[in-house]
Design a protein around this motif. Structure first.
Motif, short mmCIF file in Angstrom:
data_model
loop_
_atom_site.label_atom_id
_atom_site.label_comp_id
_atom_site.label_asym_id
_atom_site.label_seq_id
_atom_site.Cartn_x
_atom_site.Cartn_y
_atom_site.Cartn_z
N LEU A 265 0.81 -1.21 0.00
CA LEU A 265 0.00 0.00 0.00
C LEU A 265 0.85 1.27 0.00
CD1 LEU A 265 -2.82 -1.00 2.49
CD2 LEU A 265 -3.06 -0.52 0.06
N MET A 266 2.09 1.16 0.45
CA MET A 266 2.98 2.31 0.46
C MET A 266 3.63 2.56 -0.90
SD MET A 266 2.88 3.70 3.38
CE MET A 266 4.30 4.76 3.27
N VAL A 267 3.77 1.54 -1.69
CA VAL A 267 4.49 1.65 -2.96
C VAL A 267 3.85 2.67 -3.91
CG1 VAL A 267 5.27 0.38 -5.00
CG2 VAL A 267 5.50 -0.63 -2.73
N PRO A 268 2.52 2.63 -4.15
CA PRO A 268 1.96 3.63 -5.06
C PRO A 268 2.09 5.06 -4.54
CG PRO A 268 0.25 2.10 -4.36
CD PRO A 268 1.52 1.67 -3.74
N LEU A 269 2.04 5.22 -3.24
CA LEU A 269 2.19 6.55 -2.65
C LEU A 269 3.61 7.08 -2.91
CD1 LEU A 269 0.72 8.65 -0.89
CD2 LEU A 269 1.76 7.55 1.09
N ILE A 270 4.60 6.24 -2.71
CA ILE A 270 5.98 6.64 -2.99
C ILE A 270 6.17 6.89 -4.48
CG2 ILE A 270 8.38 5.82 -2.96
CD1 ILE A 270 7.60 4.28 -0.37
N PHE A 271 5.56 6.05 -5.29
CA PHE A 271 5.68 6.16 -6.75
C PHE A 271 5.10 7.49 -7.25
CE2 PHE A 271 3.91 5.51 -10.99
CZ PHE A 271 5.04 5.06 -11.67
N VAL A 272 3.94 7.87 -6.78
CA VAL A 272 3.28 9.08 -7.26
C VAL A 272 4.06 10.34 -6.87
CG1 VAL A 272 1.22 10.51 -6.91
CG2 VAL A 272 0.97 8.13 -7.46
N PHE A 273 4.70 10.32 -5.70
CA PHE A 273 5.40 11.51 -5.24
C PHE A 273 6.90 11.47 -5.49
CE2 PHE A 273 1.45 11.74 -2.84
CZ PHE A 273 1.07 13.02 -3.20
N GLU A 274 7.36 10.54 -6.29
CA GLU A 274 8.76 10.49 -6.65
C GLU A 274 9.08 11.69 -7.55
OE1 GLU A 274 12.53 9.63 -7.85
OE2 GLU A 274 10.98 9.60 -9.36
N PRO A 275 10.10 12.48 -7.23
CA PRO A 275 10.34 13.74 -7.96
C PRO A 275 10.58 13.58 -9.46
CG PRO A 275 11.61 13.69 -5.93
CD PRO A 275 10.98 12.33 -6.08
N ARG A 276 11.28 12.53 -9.87
CA ARG A 276 11.52 12.36 -11.31
C ARG A 276 10.26 11.99 -12.06
NH1 ARG A 276 16.66 10.24 -9.01
NH2 ARG A 276 15.20 8.80 -8.12
N MET A 277 9.36 11.26 -11.41
CA MET A 277 8.07 10.96 -12.04
C MET A 277 7.25 12.25 -12.22
SD MET A 277 7.81 7.85 -12.88
CE MET A 277 6.09 7.90 -13.28
N ILE A 278 7.30 13.10 -11.23
CA ILE A 278 6.59 14.38 -11.33
C ILE A 278 7.18 15.22 -12.45
CG2 ILE A 278 6.08 16.53 -10.11
CD1 ILE A 278 6.04 14.82 -7.51
N GLU A 279 8.50 15.29 -12.50
CA GLU A 279 9.16 16.08 -13.53
C GLU A 279 8.86 15.54 -14.93
OE1 GLU A 279 13.61 17.66 -14.75
OE2 GLU A 279 13.40 16.04 -13.30
#
Length: 185
Positions: free
Chosen positions: A109-123
């Motif tokens: 359950l923590m993995v998608p939360l970390i994935f969505v807020f990963e800075p390179r994914m946002i960039e």
């Protein structure tokens, strides 16, 4: 579960729109995809004067560009960025199912939360390039592939064909998927 993913998706969208560059055009690779999609939209045929090895992303963009009849260049740029953001945030769903396959449900359950807020994914989602849609199809394909059913494995290869049309680097993973299939069956 639905409430949890709704929270992740909503917060991921809000966080990306805080940093959304409304006044700045797309540059570098994103601009190449943009002009290909615009030429496809205007000429109504695949342009031959572009040097893109994979054209599924700009072809997909041109569908949305044709739905918009704007005279403003920045409106089309916003469409490209918005689609990239949507694919980036919704990638959290297959990421969860993929993580659930390898770790305990509490940690998955923590993995998608970390994935969505990963800075390179946002960039990457703000650049309007192919990474967002590529990662969406790769994670969806892997989640179906490791699900175990034969129909889901076949569907994973359909998605693998799609992500190979987005970026040809996907062929490497498709070869690995074939290797695992031959080993398992």
């Amino acid at each position: 579960m639905f409430l949890y993913f709704s929270f992740i998706i909503f917060s991921g969208l809000i966080f990306r729109y805080i940093f959304f560059p409304f006044d700045i055009p797309i540059v570098l690779d994103g601009l190449g995809y943009f002009w290909y999609a615009m030429d496809l939209n205007v000429m109504k045929e695949f342009p031959t004067n572009h040097d893109l090895p994979n054209n599924l992303w700009p072809t997909f963009l041109s569908i949305f560009f044709s739905a918009s009849n704007s005279e403003n260049f920045m409106d089309y740029i916003s469409i490209q960025r918005n689609l990239s953001i949507i694919f980036s945030v919704f990638s959290s769903i297959p990421v969860y199912y993929l993580a659930k396959r390898f770790v305990k449900k509490e940690y998955a359950l923590m993995v998608p939360l970390i994935f969505v807020f990963e800075p390179r994914m946002i960039e990457n989602s703000l650049l309007g390039i192919t990474e967002s849609i590529f990662i969406f199809f790769v994670t969806s394909s892997l989640a179906l592939f490791f699900h175990g059913g034969k129909k889901s494995i076949l569907l994973s290869f359909v998605l693998a064909a799609i992500f190979c049309l987005i970026r040809y680097e996907g062929l490497i993973m498709t070869i690995a998927m074939f290797g695992i299939i031959f080993y398992r069956f």
